[in-house]
Scaffold this motif. Structure first.
Motif, mmCIF file in Angstrom:
data_model
loop_
_atom_site.group_PDB
_atom_site.id
_atom_site.type_symbol
_atom_site.label_atom_id
_atom_site.label_comp_id
_atom_site.label_asym_id
_atom_site.label_seq_id
_atom_site.Cartn_x
_atom_site.Cartn_y
_atom_site.Cartn_z
ATOM 1 N N VAL A 178 1.428 -0.510 -4.278
ATOM 2 C CA VAL A 178 0.745 -0.125 -3.036
ATOM 3 C C VAL A 178 -0.016 1.176 -3.238
ATOM 4 O O VAL A 178 0.537 2.151 -3.753
ATOM 5 N N ARG A 179 -1.269 1.179 -2.837
ATOM 6 C CA ARG A 179 -2.057 2.414 -2.781
ATOM 7 C C ARG A 179 -2.151 2.787 -1.307
ATOM 8 O O ARG A 179 -2.875 2.161 -0.527
ATOM 9 N N TYR A 180 -1.411 3.810 -0.938
ATOM 10 C CA TYR A 180 -1.249 4.213 0.463
ATOM 11 C C TYR A 180 -2.075 5.471 0.692
ATOM 12 O O TYR A 180 -1.855 6.501 0.071
ATOM 13 N N VAL A 181 -3.034 5.361 1.615
ATOM 14 C CA VAL A 181 -3.915 6.479 1.950
ATOM 15 C C VAL A 181 -3.671 6.890 3.392
ATOM 16 O O VAL A 181 -3.675 6.051 4.297
ATOM 17 N N ALA A 201 -13.138 3.515 2.732
ATOM 18 C CA ALA A 201 -14.032 2.840 1.787
ATOM 19 C C ALA A 201 -14.041 3.556 0.441
ATOM 20 O O ALA A 201 -14.091 2.923 -0.618
ATOM 21 N N HIS A 202 -13.980 4.877 0.466
ATOM 22 C CA HIS A 202 -14.025 5.664 -0.769
ATOM 23 C C HIS A 202 -12.797 5.423 -1.637
ATOM 24 O O HIS A 202 -12.901 5.319 -2.863
ATOM 25 N N TYR A 203 -11.621 5.306 -1.014
ATOM 26 C CA TYR A 203 -10.390 5.194 -1.792
ATOM 27 C C TYR A 203 -9.876 3.774 -1.957
ATOM 28 O O TYR A 203 -9.106 3.497 -2.879
ATOM 29 N N LEU A 204 -10.293 2.859 -1.062
ATOM 30 C CA LEU A 204 -9.757 1.500 -1.118
ATOM 31 C C LEU A 204 -10.828 0.428 -1.240
ATOM 32 O O LEU A 204 -10.501 -0.743 -1.411
ATOM 33 N N GLY A 205 -12.095 0.816 -1.176
ATOM 34 C CA GLY A 205 -13.159 -0.164 -1.140
ATOM 35 C C GLY A 205 -13.471 -0.552 0.296
ATOM 36 O O GLY A 205 -12.750 -0.211 1.235
ATOM 37 N N HIS A 206 -14.555 -1.303 0.484
ATOM 38 C CA HIS A 206 -14.981 -1.656 1.840
ATOM 39 C C HIS A 206 -14.131 -2.764 2.454
ATOM 40 O O HIS A 206 -14.189 -3.001 3.659
ATOM 41 N N PRO A 211 -4.302 -11.225 -5.348
ATOM 42 C CA PRO A 211 -2.958 -11.643 -5.763
ATOM 43 C C PRO A 211 -2.596 -11.055 -7.123
ATOM 44 O O PRO A 211 -3.370 -11.144 -8.074
ATOM 45 N N GLY A 212 -1.422 -10.453 -7.185
ATOM 46 C CA GLY A 212 -1.005 -9.804 -8.425
ATOM 47 C C GLY A 212 -1.572 -8.413 -8.587
ATOM 48 O O GLY A 212 -1.237 -7.706 -9.538
ATOM 49 N N GLY A 213 -2.441 -8.007 -7.646
ATOM 50 C CA GLY A 213 -3.046 -6.682 -7.722
ATOM 51 C C GLY A 213 -2.397 -5.717 -6.758
ATOM 52 O O GLY A 213 -1.327 -5.961 -6.206
ATOM 53 N N GLU A 214 -3.080 -4.642 -6.517
ATOM 54 C CA GLU A 214 -2.549 -3.560 -5.703
ATOM 55 C C GLU A 214 -2.846 -3.802 -4.229
ATOM 56 O O GLU A 214 -3.939 -4.231 -3.869
ATOM 57 N N VAL A 215 -1.890 -3.509 -3.369
ATOM 58 C CA VAL A 215 -2.090 -3.579 -1.919
ATOM 59 C C VAL A 215 -2.719 -2.272 -1.462
ATOM 60 O O VAL A 215 -2.221 -1.192 -1.773
ATOM 61 N N GLY A 216 -3.804 -2.365 -0.726
ATOM 62 C CA GLY A 216 -4.452 -1.178 -0.166
ATOM 63 C C GLY A 216 -4.040 -0.990 1.277
ATOM 64 O O GLY A 216 -4.166 -1.911 2.096
ATOM 65 N N TYR A 246 9.110 -1.224 2.066
ATOM 66 C CA TYR A 246 9.477 -2.636 1.963
ATOM 67 C C TYR A 246 8.489 -3.412 1.093
ATOM 68 O O TYR A 246 8.881 -4.328 0.366
ATOM 69 N N LEU A 247 7.220 -3.055 1.162
ATOM 70 C CA LEU A 247 6.257 -3.675 0.258
ATOM 71 C C LEU A 247 6.631 -3.405 -1.193
ATOM 72 O O LEU A 247 6.558 -4.292 -2.048
ATOM 73 N N ARG A 248 7.048 -2.177 -1.477
ATOM 74 C CA ARG A 248 7.496 -1.843 -2.832
ATOM 75 C C ARG A 248 8.754 -2.607 -3.206
ATOM 76 O O ARG A 248 8.921 -3.050 -4.341
ATOM 77 N N TYR A 249 9.664 -2.747 -2.248
ATOM 78 C CA TYR A 249 10.881 -3.529 -2.465
ATOM 79 C C TYR A 249 10.540 -4.967 -2.844
ATOM 80 O O TYR A 249 11.218 -5.588 -3.669
#
Length: 583
Positions: A137-140, A299-304, A95-100, A129-132
């Motif tokens: 958002v970290r989109y891979v 996993a490399h870019y967003l974690g497991h 919460p309050g962090g980045e969406v992966g 919409y997530l940005r809205y």
């Protein structure tokens, strides 16, 4: 958070990079991962930045009229989760962090088709919409740049596999730019992540010492340089697709290997064959299997563990099912909160396939239609429903797009003069804005019902045309202020849907040019027909005049009579004989 949201909107949804709280990330993740600028990426966003509250009106307006109470409030986002088979309220892991968000990308061995357009437009809308909603958002989105299909096509063409995949990757990015899909935060390629793939299969990660490989956890076995995942050793196999193990079959991209312990076992690593690219590994030279790449790169870019994993419905089994199995086998804490999948594309009510000869590429469509007409067509159906591609429906979408941009262009032209700041807007304008806000956010927050969001702009456009062209509308108090406010709010909706052009005028001109191409006629020929019709009307040859109008109308060219003479605009053809050139 409001200040951060304002900054993000002011720069036009540019991706931000930060590490989700509580997620262990590889040391090599740094600002160097920001994708370099590409000349073919057209970030066509609003000329004016978003405000913190894009649907806000003046406080005085709210107080004096009472019609805008509640404007600016947002609704909780609900998304359909394939894994739970129901809609769930969205909440990020941190919460309050980045969406992966990880979305499976293309295997670039041929031109991208409208099925690809359907998938990546859908996830682009989710990203926007997530940005809205003020999420970072970290989109891979990956490229599978080494695969059986790439190797086979390269051998067929006598081309280096990496050269071929690079060429089609660049073409794909160009297609996405034309469709106004925002570039992801990161676009990794399999060939650049061989070490991460090998580590996930076998080695202990030097940074996260608690992580064992799939082999170490007894969920895979080695046969003659190949490494196979053992589905029998993973009891949860099938939880995403709902398949029972007895119903499963081997991966679709490889032939059945009798050396497998179970026909459903799938390759994590393939031993090298003559004439194929290969890399060194603990099991000998070879290359990755299809499924392991996405587990390793996500996993490399967003974690497991991260928030959203997406792709087409066809990827639920075996690809995403296998991803879950191998990711959990490598890290028991691996989890993804929301599995999201888009529906299939049919062509003239038949499944699109090369064997049926109805395989439609993005490139062929946009030769004849504006790319945003294709995007509007795709958004006219809910992303999870099957969509039926027809020329008739594409013509309707193109016509609707022209009407939208023409209205906004006329509005923009009328509001060029200085507009004085007023204390309030008329009640009908405020009510229209309130209704647009409610319908837009309600529909989008309910699992991205883009068709309803598109329909929500119809009433504002009608009101704008009334204010622009009718005698009553031109006499309305605060007319220009109403037009400006309505245009601004419609622009917000179009921006979130990815339909906002850099220039209304340029978009209208491009739509006209495409209409002429479809009609196999030049603008000079259209103007000549208009002159012939004008002469016929002056001579009271009304039958000939009507024939000329109908002739052009059948080609998708509508004539518009006005006080300044006759003009033309694209329209839906009366007879649907013009079709997109066959691939």
């Amino acid at each position: 958070m409001a200040a951060a949201a304002t900054a993000r909107r002011a720069i036009g949804f540019l991706p931000l990079l930060s590490s989700p709280a509580g997620v262990r990330l590889p040391r090599c993740r740094a600002l160097s991962l920001i994708p370099p600028p590409r000349s073919n990426r057209l970030l066509l966003l609003p000329v004016r930045p978003f405000s913190t509250n894009p649907f806000s009106v003046s406080a005085a307006s709210t107080v004096s009229n009472g019609a805008a109470a509640g404007v600016g409030t947002t609704r909780e986002l609900h998304l359909y989760n394939t894994k739970s088979r129901r809609k769930e309220q969205f909440g990020p892991r941190a919460p309050g962090g980045e969406v992966g968000m990880y979305v499976c990308g293309v295997t670039p061995y041929d031109d991208s088709h409208i099925g690809h357009a359907r998938a990546y437009v859908a996830f682009d809308v989710l990203y926007r919409y997530l940005r809205y909603l003020d999420y970072e958002v970290r989109y891979v989105r990956n490229f599978t740049d080494i695969d059986d299909k790439i190797i086979a096509r390269a051998n067929q063409l006598g081309e280096d596999p990496f050269s071929l995949s690079k060429r089609f990757s660049d073409d794909f990015l160009s297609d996405m730019a034309h469709l106004q899909c925002l570039p992801p935060s990161v676009e990794p390629r399999v060939s650049d992540h061989i070490n991460q793939i090998i580590n996930m299969i076998k080695q202990v990660d030097a940074f996260t010492l608690w992580l064992l490989g799939i082999l170490d956890n007894k969920c895979a076995y080695v046969v003659g340089g190949d490494v196979y995942f053992s589905v029998d050793n993973f009891p949860e196999y099938g939880e995403l697709s709902g398949r029972k193990l007895d119903d499963n079959r081997a991966g679709e991209r490889v032939a059945i290997d009798e050396r497998k312990r179970n026909p459903a076992d799938f390759a994590l690593w393939k031993a090298a064959k003559d004439g194929e690219p290969w890399w060194d590994s603990p099991w000998g030279p070879g290359r990755p299997g299809w499924h392991i790449e996405c587990s390793a790169m996500s996993a490399h870019y967003l974690g497991h563990s991260f928030d959203i994993h997406g792709g087409g419905e066809d990827l639920i089994f075996p690809h995403h099912e296998n991803e879950i199995a191998q990711s959990r086998a490598a890290c028991c804490d691996s989890s993804i909160n929301y599995w999201i999948h888009n529906g299939f594309v049919n062509v003239n009510s038949q499944k699109m396939s090369k064997s049926l000869g109805n395989f439609v590429t993005i490139r062929k469509v946009i030769e004849m239609y504006h790319p945003l007409a294709l995007r509007m067509f795709l958004l006219g159906t809910h992303y999870r429903s099957p969509i039926n591609y027809t020329i008739e429906q594409l013509n309707v979408a193109s016509d609707r797009l022209y009407y939208t941009y023409q209205t906004l262009y006329d509005c923009e032209g009328s509001c060029q003069q200085q507009i004085s700041a007023g204390d309030s807007l008329p009640a009908n304008t405020l009510n229209c804005i309130q209704k647009l806000h409610d319908e837009f956010e309600t529909s989008m927050s309910d699992d991205l019902h883009t068709s309803v969001a598109l329909a929500a702009i119809s009433e504002p456009l009608k009101l704008m045309n009334d204010l622009l062209h009718t005698r009553k509308g031109k006499k309305q108090e605060k007319r220009l202020e109403s037009l400006s406010s309505l245009e601004e709010k419609v622009r917000v909706v179009l921006s979130v849907l990815g339909l906002m052009p850099s220039s209304y005028h340029e978009a209208l001109q491009q739509l006209r040019e495409k209409a002429l191409i479809r009609a196999s006629i030049t603008e000079d020929q259209v103007l000549q027909k208009i002159e012939e019709r004008t002469a016929a009307r002056k001579a009271k040859q009304y039958e000939k005049s009507d024939e000329i109008r109908k002739e052009l109308s059948a080609l998708g060219i509508a004539l518009m009579d006005g006080p300044d003479g006759t003009t033309w605009r694209p329209s839906v053809p009366l007879s649907e004989e013009g079709v997109v050139a066959k691939p």
